[in-house]
Design a protein around this motif. Structure first.
Motif, short mmCIF file in Angstrom:
data_model
loop_
_atom_site.label_atom_id
_atom_site.label_comp_id
_atom_site.label_asym_id
_atom_site.label_seq_id
_atom_site.Cartn_x
_atom_site.Cartn_y
_atom_site.Cartn_z
N LEU A 157 -2.94 9.46 -13.10
CA LEU A 157 -1.48 9.15 -13.69
C LEU A 157 -0.34 8.86 -12.92
CD1 LEU A 157 -1.89 10.55 -17.21
CD2 LEU A 157 -1.89 8.28 -16.78
N ALA A 158 -0.37 9.80 -12.08
CA ALA A 158 0.79 9.99 -11.01
C ALA A 158 1.09 9.00 -9.96
CB ALA A 158 0.73 11.41 -10.35
N VAL A 159 -0.36 8.57 -9.50
CA VAL A 159 -0.25 7.85 -8.18
C VAL A 159 -0.29 6.13 -8.81
CG1 VAL A 159 -1.51 9.41 -6.89
CG2 VAL A 159 -2.93 7.60 -8.21
N THR A 160 -0.61 5.92 -10.20
CA THR A 160 -0.52 4.72 -10.70
C THR A 160 0.69 4.43 -11.45
OG1 THR A 160 -1.76 5.32 -12.49
CG2 THR A 160 -3.10 4.54 -10.89
N GLU A 161 1.65 5.36 -11.40
CA GLU A 161 2.72 5.29 -12.52
C GLU A 161 3.65 3.75 -12.28
OE1 GLU A 161 6.88 7.60 -13.73
OE2 GLU A 161 5.48 8.52 -12.27
N ARG A 162 3.83 3.76 -11.02
CA ARG A 162 4.67 2.35 -10.35
C ARG A 162 3.85 1.31 -10.81
NH1 ARG A 162 8.98 1.17 -7.50
NH2 ARG A 162 9.23 3.18 -6.79
N ALA A 163 2.69 1.23 -10.63
CA ALA A 163 1.44 0.04 -10.90
C ALA A 163 1.89 -0.36 -12.42
CB ALA A 163 0.20 0.22 -10.37
N ASN A 218 0.69 -1.27 0.11
CA ASN A 218 -0.02 0.19 0.00
C ASN A 218 0.66 1.17 -0.13
OD1 ASN A 218 -2.29 -1.37 0.00
ND2 ASN A 218 -2.60 -1.34 2.20
N LEU A 219 2.28 1.09 0.44
CA LEU A 219 3.01 2.30 0.14
C LEU A 219 3.29 2.67 -1.13
CD1 LEU A 219 5.24 1.86 3.55
CD2 LEU A 219 3.33 3.54 3.09
N LEU A 220 3.19 1.48 -2.21
CA LEU A 220 3.67 1.61 -3.47
C LEU A 220 2.47 1.83 -4.46
CD1 LEU A 220 6.33 -1.18 -3.64
CD2 LEU A 220 6.61 1.02 -3.31
N TYR A 221 1.55 1.12 -4.10
CA TYR A 221 0.20 1.30 -5.02
C TYR A 221 -0.94 1.57 -4.43
CZ TYR A 221 3.83 -2.24 -7.05
OH TYR A 221 4.81 -2.85 -7.26
N PRO A 222 -1.97 2.35 -5.26
CA PRO A 222 -3.16 2.52 -4.69
C PRO A 222 -4.07 1.26 -4.21
CG PRO A 222 -2.85 3.81 -7.11
CD PRO A 222 -1.77 2.40 -6.52
N ARG A 223 -4.86 1.41 -3.34
CA ARG A 223 -5.92 0.26 -2.85
C ARG A 223 -6.87 0.36 -3.58
NH1 ARG A 223 -6.08 2.19 3.42
NH2 ARG A 223 -4.01 1.84 4.00
N PRO A 238 -3.30 -0.61 -18.37
CA PRO A 238 -4.57 0.11 -17.63
C PRO A 238 -4.30 1.01 -16.80
CG PRO A 238 -4.55 -2.16 -17.86
CD PRO A 238 -3.19 -1.84 -18.01
N LEU A 239 -5.27 2.09 -16.77
CA LEU A 239 -5.23 3.04 -15.49
C LEU A 239 -5.81 2.59 -13.93
CD1 LEU A 239 -6.18 6.59 -16.83
CD2 LEU A 239 -4.04 5.59 -16.67
N PHE A 240 -6.44 1.57 -14.32
CA PHE A 240 -7.22 1.23 -13.25
C PHE A 240 -6.47 -0.30 -12.93
CE2 PHE A 240 -10.21 4.20 -14.19
CZ PHE A 240 -10.99 4.63 -12.97
N LEU A 241 -5.67 -0.37 -12.02
CA LEU A 241 -5.01 -1.32 -11.44
C LEU A 241 -4.82 -1.82 -10.13
CD1 LEU A 241 -1.65 -1.28 -13.92
CD2 LEU A 241 -3.50 -3.10 -14.12
N GLN A 242 -5.29 -2.96 -9.64
CA GLN A 242 -5.55 -3.05 -8.21
C GLN A 242 -4.29 -4.11 -7.54
OE1 GLN A 242 -9.50 -4.62 -7.99
NE2 GLN A 242 -8.91 -6.77 -8.19
#
Length: 635
Positions: free
Chosen positions: A363-369, A280-285, A379-383
């Protein structure tokens, strides 16, 4: 580094990682087991559990191949599984020889079975449910896949049935109503709260990475920054970190606090909680993906399907906005829409519905994902998910199941939202707002639908009230404008100035019309008229059919001082009608004409009125009315 979920054969000694399709083992014409796995969940179709095992085996083959080729969401996989089981259960119970049923066998028996099954299928669901038609469509799709496969055969009667019309009509239920304005604001506030919480958490992760010393085997296992570095750089997987971590009782306070980031930690789940916190410190929940889903649906008015299918290549930033290429599979349509900053709706103190800003932040918060998912375009939506064994994996966002539903997200925020809790209602809210903005003009509101689709799915409830109300208002305004924009009244001085260009321009007259009005050539009996062939009560080009009865309500009429005798005679006529007609009837037919006439006569002096009365007597003037003016008194 987390692994991208893929469909791969899994050895019996390994735990499943991500969605995995297991090829069925064929024994003659039977399939022992066809399985689909995602994490610890396994979906199995075992033909041996049914008397019609050959038919189930054939459909199970297509089910496994379909999931391997399309990589659908788990809900779709389960839906196809349920559809095959439904047909199999019916065949076992009602077919005369279920063991002989197959797609390449007795085609007539197979067709009879399908027709009987589809006819009885809706009885097991509530009226109007779309689920029966969906189940029938899924079974049909699997059969069509088999019919198109090389090396397989399908009986001719079955092929004819597959080439015909749909087996079942789609059910029609009650359409969803929009969220109230209060509910919509509450959802948007909750979504922005999630986004801000995520920004703080991911920033904490970036700071930890910046202060990491390196590999935990060299620089220590008690520093969370080293563990996060190992996971982020792919030096160690989540499972490897899990296995090499010291006992939780030996953890440093920093490790214990990190594991407790999402709640109290017990010894039995401490390792699992720690790996989750690192991820959770790397990717959005997934919860935060729901927030972006809500915000983008509210900002764009697009369907949730179009939002969650966005990829990094679908966003193109331009001066003052962003272009989004949206794919809608159900409508088989790809379209590009431009969203400008000026069209955004603000919610004070809670963020804005600026599409460009929302997409930029996502785009900024999902860059690493997106980098770790290793797809082009990603995809933009990655869980992110963490298995019970500590393995971290990324997969496309899906909203099925209790953990992924919008209902759970609403409950986590403690919001009081009316039922049903469905994100499609947010789209309906945008449609209602558009209906209000465009004043109910369906051709303008249905900009991303055909008019027929809009009427069937959106023109109900509040939208219907808005459309019908706007239609009534437009009709009333048209008639009120016609009634209240009465004649132009000219005095002696104004009549003499009709020849001057400023006067002609102000009155919208040509010099020829002005001369004909002054000389009486356009006298209609009670008033003069600028153009008897441009009456608001008739089609253009037709001679006015209501003169002189409605001249006092017409914007084309001009009243000159010479019209005063006829106006007085018309006033006498109205007084006669008032005595003969009931008050409501008189007011409906002649109320506006009487009001306009009183206003005109009120501007005349007593001397002018007396002179006009003497002119009537000396010249024997009479009011010339059409015969239709007297028919309402015939008995």
């Amino acid at each position: 580094m987390p692994r991208r979920g893929e469909f791969e054969p899994v050895a019996e000694s390994e735990e499943p990682e991500g969605p995995v399709a297991v090829e069925p083992t064929r024994i003659g014409r039977r399939v022992a087991v066809a399985a689909y796995r995602e994490g610890t969940a396994e979906r199995v179709l075992d033909p041996g559990a049914y008397a019609c095992s050959t038919l189930v085996a054939q459909l199970a083959d297509e089910w496994v191949d379909y999931t391997a080729l399309t990589r659908p969401q788990i809900g779709t996989v389960v839906g196809y599984q349920i559809a095959v089981k439904s047909l199999a259960a019916w065949a076992d119970k009602h077919a005369e020889a279920p063991q002989d049923l197959s797609l390449d066998g007795d085609g007539l028996a197979m067709v009879k079975l399908i027709l009987d099954w589809t006819r009885k299928l809706p009885s097991g669901y509530k009226a109007g449910s779309q689920r029966p038609s969906e189940i029938a469509s899924q079974v049909r799709s699997l059969m069509q896949l088999r019919a198109e496969r090389l090396g397989t055969s399908v009986a001719e009667p079955v092929l004819a049935l597959l080439g015909g019309p749909p087996w079942m009509r789609v059910g029609t239920g009650n359409e969803l109503d929009e969220f109230s304005r209060k509910e919509k604001k509450a959802l948007i506030r909750a979504a922005w709260a999630d986004v801000r919480e995520m920004d703080v958490r991911l920033e904490r992760g970036r700071k930890l990475l910046a202060g990491a010393a390196g590999h935990p085997a060299v620089h220590g296992w008690q520093d969370p920054a080293n563990l996060l570095w190992a996971l982020a750089e792919g030096a160690m997987s989540g499972r490897e970190i899990w296995k090499l971590l010291p006992s939780p009782v030996l953890w440093s306070k920093a490790l214990s606090d990190l594991a407790a980031m999402r709640g109290p930690v017990l010894a039995v789940n401490a390792r699992h909680q720690l790996i989750i916190s690192l991820a959770n410190l790397l990717y959005p929940r997934r919860r935060e993906l729901h927030a972006f889903r809500v915000l983008l649906t509210a900002a764009t008015g697009a369907s949730p399907e179009e939002i969650t299918k966005l990829t990094e290549d679908d966003a193109e930033f331009t001066t003052g906005g962003v272009k989004l290429r949206m794919t809608k599979l159900r409508a088989r349509r790809v379209r590009t829409r431009m969203f400008r900053d000026a069209q955004d709706v603000s919610f004070p103190n809670h963020g804005t519905l600026n599409v460009a800003e929302i997409v930029t932040r996502m785009l900024a918060v999902t860059e690493r994902a997106r980098q770790d998912y290793d797809a082009d375009p990603a995809p933009l939506f990655l869980q992110v998910a963490v298995s019970p064994a500590g393995e971290v994996s990324l997969s496309k966002f899906h909203h099925t199941g209790p953990e992924g539903s919008i209902r759970k997200w609403v409950g986590q925020h403690g919001l009081k939202i009316s039922e049903p809790i469905n994100i499609r209602r947010m789209r309906k809210s945008v449609k209602v707002e558009k209906a209000i903005a465009y004043r109910g003009v369906v051709s303008d509101i249905a900009d991303d639908h055909t008019v027929q689709t809009y009427r069937g799915h959106y023109a109900h409830g509040t939208t219907l009230h808005v459309i019908s109300g706007a239609t009534v208002n437009r009709a009333q305004e048209r008639w009120l404008e016609r009634a209240l924009s009465g004649p132009v009244v000219l005095d002696e001085k104004s009549s003499d100035e009709l020849k001057t260009p400023p006067a002609l321009q102000a009155l919208g007259l040509t010099s020829k019309q002005a001369e004909e009005i002054r000389t009486g050539e356009l006298d209609m009996g009670v008033t003069s008229c600028r153009d008897p062939y441009a009456s608001p009560y008739n089609k253009a080009g037709e001679l006015c059919a209501v003169a002189p009865l409605r001249c006092l309500e017409c914007r084309n009429a001009f009243i000159l001082p010479s019209n005063l005798p006829q106006l007085l005679l018309f006033a006498d006529h109205l007084n006669t009608l008032r005595k003969r007609l009931a008050p409501p009837h008189f007011h409906t037919l002649w109320g506006q004409s009487e009001a306009n006439l009183k206003a005109v006569l009120g501007e005349r002096t007593p001397a002018e009125t007396d002179k006009a009365r003497r002119q009537i007597e000396t010249q024997g003037l009479r009011l010339q009315l059409p015969l239709s003016a007297y028919t309402e008194f015939d008995r």
